[in-house]
Design an enzyme around this catalytic site. Structure first.
Site, PDB file in Angstrom:
ATOM      1  N   ASP A 195     -14.645  14.292  13.747  1.00  0.00           N
ATOM      2  CA  ASP A 195     -13.751  15.382  13.342  1.00  0.00           C
ATOM      3  C   ASP A 195     -13.934  15.774  11.878  1.00  0.00           C
ATOM      4  O   ASP A 195     -12.996  16.244  11.238  1.00  0.00           O
ATOM      5  CB  ASP A 195     -12.275  15.026  13.602  1.00  0.00           C
ATOM      6  CG  ASP A 195     -12.026  14.586  15.032  1.00  0.00           C
ATOM      7  OD1 ASP A 195     -12.414  15.340  15.937  1.00  0.00           O
ATOM      8  OD2 ASP A 195     -11.465  13.495  15.243  1.00  0.00           O
ATOM      9  N   LYS A 203     -18.232  19.001  11.585  1.00  0.00           N
ATOM     10  CA  LYS A 203     -19.669  19.150  11.826  1.00  0.00           C
ATOM     11  C   LYS A 203     -19.990  20.498  12.443  1.00  0.00           C
ATOM     12  O   LYS A 203     -21.036  21.087  12.148  1.00  0.00           O
ATOM     13  CB  LYS A 203     -20.169  18.036  12.756  1.00  0.00           C
ATOM     14  CG  LYS A 203     -20.024  16.632  12.204  1.00  0.00           C
ATOM     15  CD  LYS A 203     -20.530  15.598  13.173  1.00  0.00           C
ATOM     16  CE  LYS A 203     -19.711  15.519  14.451  1.00  0.00           C
ATOM     17  NZ  LYS A 203     -18.296  15.137  14.235  1.00  0.00           N
ATOM     18  N   GLY A 238     -15.553  17.197  20.324  1.00  0.00           N
ATOM     19  CA  GLY A 238     -15.300  18.628  20.270  1.00  0.00           C
ATOM     20  C   GLY A 238     -15.673  19.202  18.923  1.00  0.00           C
ATOM     21  O   GLY A 238     -15.375  18.612  17.892  1.00  0.00           O
ATOM     22  N   HIS A 239     -16.378  20.328  18.927  1.00  0.00           N
ATOM     23  CA  HIS A 239     -16.702  21.035  17.704  1.00  0.00           C
ATOM     24  C   HIS A 239     -15.945  22.351  17.704  1.00  0.00           C
ATOM     25  O   HIS A 239     -16.019  23.112  18.672  1.00  0.00           O
ATOM     26  CB  HIS A 239     -18.200  21.322  17.609  1.00  0.00           C
ATOM     27  CG  HIS A 239     -19.039  20.118  17.332  1.00  0.00           C
ATOM     28  ND1 HIS A 239     -20.400  20.105  17.489  1.00  0.00           N
ATOM     29  CD2 HIS A 239     -18.697  18.892  16.897  1.00  0.00           C
ATOM     30  CE1 HIS A 239     -20.877  18.915  17.172  1.00  0.00           C
ATOM     31  NE2 HIS A 239     -19.857  18.157  16.820  1.00  0.00           N
ATOM     32  N   GLN A 274     -19.120  13.129  17.302  1.00  0.00           N
ATOM     33  CA  GLN A 274     -18.242  12.063  16.804  1.00  0.00           C
ATOM     34  C   GLN A 274     -18.656  11.659  15.385  1.00  0.00           C
ATOM     35  O   GLN A 274     -19.069  12.499  14.605  1.00  0.00           O
ATOM     36  CB  GLN A 274     -18.219  10.897  17.791  1.00  0.00           C
ATOM     37  CG  GLN A 274     -17.717  11.335  19.163  1.00  0.00           C
ATOM     38  CD  GLN A 274     -18.181  10.444  20.277  1.00  0.00           C
ATOM     39  OE1 GLN A 274     -19.357  10.287  20.517  1.00  0.00           O
ATOM     40  NE2 GLN A 274     -17.233   9.834  20.955  1.00  0.00           N
ATOM     41  N   ARG A 324      -4.328  13.618  14.131  1.00  0.00           N
ATOM     42  CA  ARG A 324      -5.231  12.620  13.576  1.00  0.00           C
ATOM     43  C   ARG A 324      -4.528  11.774  12.520  1.00  0.00           C
ATOM     44  O   ARG A 324      -3.648  12.260  11.804  1.00  0.00           O
ATOM     45  CB  ARG A 324      -6.446  13.307  12.957  1.00  0.00           C
ATOM     46  CG  ARG A 324      -7.262  14.099  13.960  1.00  0.00           C
ATOM     47  CD  ARG A 324      -8.406  14.858  13.289  1.00  0.00           C
ATOM     48  NE  ARG A 324      -9.083  15.699  14.281  1.00  0.00           N
ATOM     49  CZ  ARG A 324      -9.428  16.960  14.091  1.00  0.00           C
ATOM     50  NH1 ARG A 324      -9.137  17.559  12.947  1.00  0.00           N
ATOM     51  NH2 ARG A 324     -10.042  17.632  15.034  1.00  0.00           N
TER      52      ARG A 324
END
Length: 425
Positions: free
Chosen positions: A12, A15, A39-40, A223, A303
């Site tokens: 996260d 990227k 997930g991007h 990741q 997060r």
């Protein structure tokens, strides 16, 4: 030039934005490990795209996107993602999206096994996304997995699926969970196979021929490096090699063909799920969540947030061989009066420059902080390094010194245009 982009923390890091920024000069964009648990999020021309399996280069015309052999693919989710992108106006064809015939398949039943295993661990749960990633990689290691090559012949696919669904159901029953409906599982996978079949090919020679032809290849890591099954905070890791080495084994492109490795990091540190996090801080977490930041692209989970962990980043830069760092979310610290960087851990009488291996030792680690003054100015409108406040530039420079790797660019917002080269490399 062949460039590898790796998340340097626990995922996260942003990227997707960095990869999207670099894709303009790439001919191929390659995803080489992980699954739909990653997930991007990319924002381009004011539109938001959330990608889970499809490489970020799909948002650019004229790029070839490859889901390589190291990825584990949930076929029904991939079909849904493709259709969702097409509804947003993205063109996807067998020419611009290639799927490795050696990539392993995540079956619906793998997700049930994942959830059952997590439940069985109780308070010792790993904190997986329950997307079936771990069980699929376990099948791969046990040499009983189904691969995309099995999708080519429908009759053969029915045969291998029938056997694997039967043994998986036996495993579910042993875990105390109800068995899945074999016919329902079979029909779902077969329907997805019909859609994906034209995209499936041997991507290894495709990529190596591109290397020989002098094409620019961008490898996007999923990741983060500290979730690597070998180097991360084991057992609170993912089931694949998320480090630079995983790019080569996951794509079939040799390490000697990689020209540049970029580590992506936030201006602070975040983590999703269970596991040690030495610099976790409730104050900065509340602050960032209050801004609407730091919620998972795949799960929506808030997060965990903390100050920059130089110990983790230093280790990550070492085993990945980062040439440079791309920092994101610098603007997230715009209103902080004081900013901290963890330079080492104190564990009893020891001072640690690198993370320990044992979870019992992680629990004893206390961060040693260095404090820097904040800049308390809005940076989101800055377009050049010289426009950033002096204290902001000083923080970025010190960040690179602590990590042992210079910061080549900083992000001050979600859009493509909000990426600023630093000139420090």
């Amino acid at each position: 030039m062949n460039t590898l982009v790796i998340g340097s923390q626990w995922g996260d890091e942003g990227k997707g934005k960095v990869i999207d920024f670099l894709t303009e000069t790439a001919d191929f964009v390659v995803r080489s490990q992980g699954g739909s648990n990653a997930g991007h999020t990319v924002i381009a021309a004011g539109k938001k795209y959330v990608l889970h399996l499809v490489p970020s280069g799909i948002l650019w015309p004229g790029k070839v996107n490859v889901i390589a052999n190291g990825v584990v693919i949930n076929p029904t989710m991939l079909v849904e993602e493709i259709r969702g992108l097409q509804q947003q106006g993205v063109t996807i064809t067998p020419q611009n999206l290639l799927i490795s015939d050696r990539a392993h398949v995540v079956l619906p039943i793998h997700k049930q096994i994942d959830a059952a295993q997590e439940e069985a661990l109780g308070e010792h749960k790993i904190g997986t996304t329950k997307q079936g990633i771990g069980p699929t990689y376990a099948d791969k290691a046990r040499r009983i997995g189904i691969r995309m090559a099995d999708f080519i012949d429908p009759k053969h696919l029915v045969e291998v699926l029938t056997v694997r669904i039967k043994t998986a159901n036996e495993e579910l029953v042993r875990l105390g969970w109800p068995a899945a409906d074999p016919q329902e599982t079979l029909e779902a996978v077969m329907a997805a196979a019909d859609v994906l079949r034209p995209h499936i090919t041997n991507t290894i020679p495709v990529l190596n021929e591109a290397v020989k032809a002098g094409k620019n290849i961008l490898f996007e890591g999923a990741q983060g490096a500290m979730l690597d099954i070998d180097f991360g905070t084991y057992p609170f890791v993912t089931s694949s090699n998320t480090s630079a080495g995983g790019c080569c084994t996951g794509s079939g492109v040799a390490p000697t063909r990689i020209d540049r490795t970029i580590g992506v990091c936030k201006a602070y540190t975040t983590r999703v799920g269970e596991g040690p996090f030495a610099t976790e801080d409730a104050e900065i977490a509340d602050y960032l969540h209050g801004l609407g930041r730091e919620f998972g692209a795949t799960t929506g989970r808030p997060r965990r947030c903390g100050w920059t962990d130089g110990v983790v980043l230093r280790f990550s830069a070492m085993f990945n061989g980062f040439d440079e760092m791309a920092m994101t979310n610098l603007d997230g610290l715009d209103h902080m009066k004081t900013i901290k960087i963890c330079t080492a851990y104190k564990m009893g009488d020891q001072i640690l420059s690198y993370p320990p291996a044992l979870m019992s030792d992680w629990a004893k680690c206390e961060p040693i902080y260095e404090e820097l003054p904040g800049w308390q100015q809005d940076t989101t409108g800055c377009t050049a390094w010289e426009q950033l406040p002096e204290a902001c530039r000083a923080y970025v420079k010190r960040f690179g010194e602590v990590v042992g790797c210079p910061v080549s660019s900083v992000g001050v917002g979600p859009d493509r245009e909000q990426t600023i080269p630093t000139g420090l490399v």
